[in-house]
Design an enzyme around this catalytic site. Structure first.
Site, mmCIF file in Angstrom:
data_model
loop_
_atom_site.group_PDB
_atom_site.id
_atom_site.type_symbol
_atom_site.label_atom_id
_atom_site.label_comp_id
_atom_site.label_asym_id
_atom_site.label_seq_id
_atom_site.Cartn_x
_atom_site.Cartn_y
_atom_site.Cartn_z
ATOM 1 N N LYS A 14 0.667 -1.302 -0.050
ATOM 2 C CA LYS A 14 0.101 0.047 -0.087
ATOM 3 C C LYS A 14 0.773 1.493 -0.022
ATOM 4 C CE LYS A 14 -1.090 -0.067 4.990
ATOM 5 N NZ LYS A 14 -0.234 0.922 5.265
ATOM 6 N N ARG A 89 -7.484 2.838 11.332
ATOM 7 C CA ARG A 89 -7.338 1.034 11.277
ATOM 8 C C ARG A 89 -8.314 0.765 12.300
ATOM 9 N NH1 ARG A 89 -1.507 1.372 9.495
ATOM 10 N NH2 ARG A 89 -0.693 -0.484 9.412
ATOM 11 N N ARG A 128 11.188 -8.913 3.098
ATOM 12 C CA ARG A 128 11.600 -7.501 3.414
ATOM 13 C C ARG A 128 12.485 -7.383 4.687
ATOM 14 N NH1 ARG A 128 6.612 -3.524 3.694
ATOM 15 N NH2 ARG A 128 6.885 -3.863 5.641
ATOM 16 N N ARG A 134 13.677 -4.511 9.367
ATOM 17 C CA ARG A 134 12.540 -3.760 10.172
ATOM 18 C C ARG A 134 12.194 -4.763 11.188
ATOM 19 N NH1 ARG A 134 7.726 -1.047 6.800
ATOM 20 N NH2 ARG A 134 6.659 -1.808 8.577
ATOM 21 N N ARG A 145 0.437 -8.708 13.273
ATOM 22 C CA ARG A 145 0.145 -7.671 12.581
ATOM 23 C C ARG A 145 -1.027 -8.102 11.904
ATOM 24 N NH1 ARG A 145 5.004 -5.373 9.812
ATOM 25 N NH2 ARG A 145 3.639 -3.687 9.413
HETATM 26 P P1 AMP Z 1 2.242 0.750 8.538
HETATM 27 O O1 AMP Z 1 3.652 1.248 8.047
HETATM 28 O O2 AMP Z 1 1.168 1.808 8.104
HETATM 29 O O3 AMP Z 1 2.138 -0.765 8.508
HETATM 30 O O4 AMP Z 1 2.690 1.132 9.957
HETATM 31 C C1 AMP Z 1 3.477 0.516 11.012
HETATM 32 C C2 AMP Z 1 3.033 0.418 12.406
HETATM 33 O O5 AMP Z 1 2.767 2.015 12.781
HETATM 34 C C3 AMP Z 1 1.940 -0.379 12.666
HETATM 35 O O6 AMP Z 1 2.166 -1.542 12.630
HETATM 36 C C4 AMP Z 1 1.346 0.337 13.818
HETATM 37 O O7 AMP Z 1 2.194 -0.067 15.018
HETATM 38 C C5 AMP Z 1 1.683 1.911 13.806
HETATM 39 N N1 AMP Z 1 0.533 2.491 12.921
HETATM 40 C C6 AMP Z 1 0.367 2.923 11.813
HETATM 41 N N2 AMP Z 1 -0.742 3.433 11.636
HETATM 42 C C7 AMP Z 1 -1.421 3.482 12.569
HETATM 43 C C8 AMP Z 1 -2.750 3.536 12.958
HETATM 44 N N3 AMP Z 1 -3.745 4.158 12.123
HETATM 45 N N4 AMP Z 1 -3.226 3.088 14.228
HETATM 46 C C9 AMP Z 1 -2.227 2.603 15.150
HETATM 47 N N5 AMP Z 1 -1.113 2.219 14.930
HETATM 48 C C10 AMP Z 1 -0.603 2.578 13.577
#
Ligand code: AMP
Length: 198
Positions: A14, A89, A128, A134, A145
């Protein structure tokens, strides 16, 4: 001008598609994950707080995330439209975003969901993890997740489906191929919403 969301499980690509949509539509892409990672890198108080949750594959608490998004959406560059990547989310985040948008008399045009099979996602994310190191990409964390995605974020998707804003796009395939599907889905959703007089 387009205001939209992109939702997808971890590893669905995404972020990559969000960048492309942002370029093609000339709108700013706002990724909550990227904002959190920048705070972690800079060791800000918010970053130190967020890191505990991110490393465990948990969501950062709604109160922290919501406030961060509200502040980001008050910047001038969102006036020409925006793409929120990775937010909302949780159902509580939807309510919060509804409030922020309603206060400015703004409406979303489309919510795009990228779909992919869990096993495909796990193998992409493990690959990745090796490349980027990461810390949220170890297998147990990856599975956690994905569970959160299925238990919480799919309710978010269902809400936008009820509001007739959802466009689902198959996220499996080459990056360009997926971008072509994404752009076609956005075009037809926006044409439909204009035709529907929204
Ligand atoms: P992402 O890169 O979008 O997968 O986000 C990485 C991490 O950031 C997630 O696994 C969460 O720990 C945190 N995170 C990102 N967006 C949100 C959100 N909308 N609500 C809560 N945690 C978030």
């Amino acid at each position: 001008m387009t205001r939209m969301l992109i939702i997808g499980p971890p590893g669905s690509g995404k972020g990559t598609q969000a960048e492309r949509i942002s370029e093609r539509l000339g709108i700013v892409a706002i990724s909550t994950g990227d904002i959190f990672r920048a705070h972690v890198k800079g060791s800000t108080p918010l970053g130190i707080e967020a890191k505990k949750y991110m490393d465990a594959g948990d969501f950062v608490p709604d109160s922290v995330t919501n406030e961060m998004v509200r502040s980001r959406l008050s910047q001038d560059d969102v006036e020409n439209g925006f793409l929120l990547d990775g937010y909302p989310r949780t159902p509580a985040q939807i309510d919060y975003l509804d409030g922020v948008l309603a206060a400015r008399e703004l409406k979303l045009d489309v919510v795009l969901q990228l779909t992919a099979d869990d096993e495909e996602l796990v193998s992409r994310l493990l690959g990745r993890a090796k490349e980027l190191g990461r810390s949220d990409d170890y297998e147990a964390v990856i599975r956690h997740r994905l569970d959160l995605y299925h238990t919480q974020t799919e309710d978010v998707v269902a809400t936008y489906a009820e509001r007739a804003l959802l466009a689902r796009v198959d996220g499996i395939g080459g990056i360009d191929e997926v971008t072509a599907r994404v752009m076609a889905a956005i075009d037809s959703s926006i044409t439909d919403s204009v035709a529907g007089g929204r």
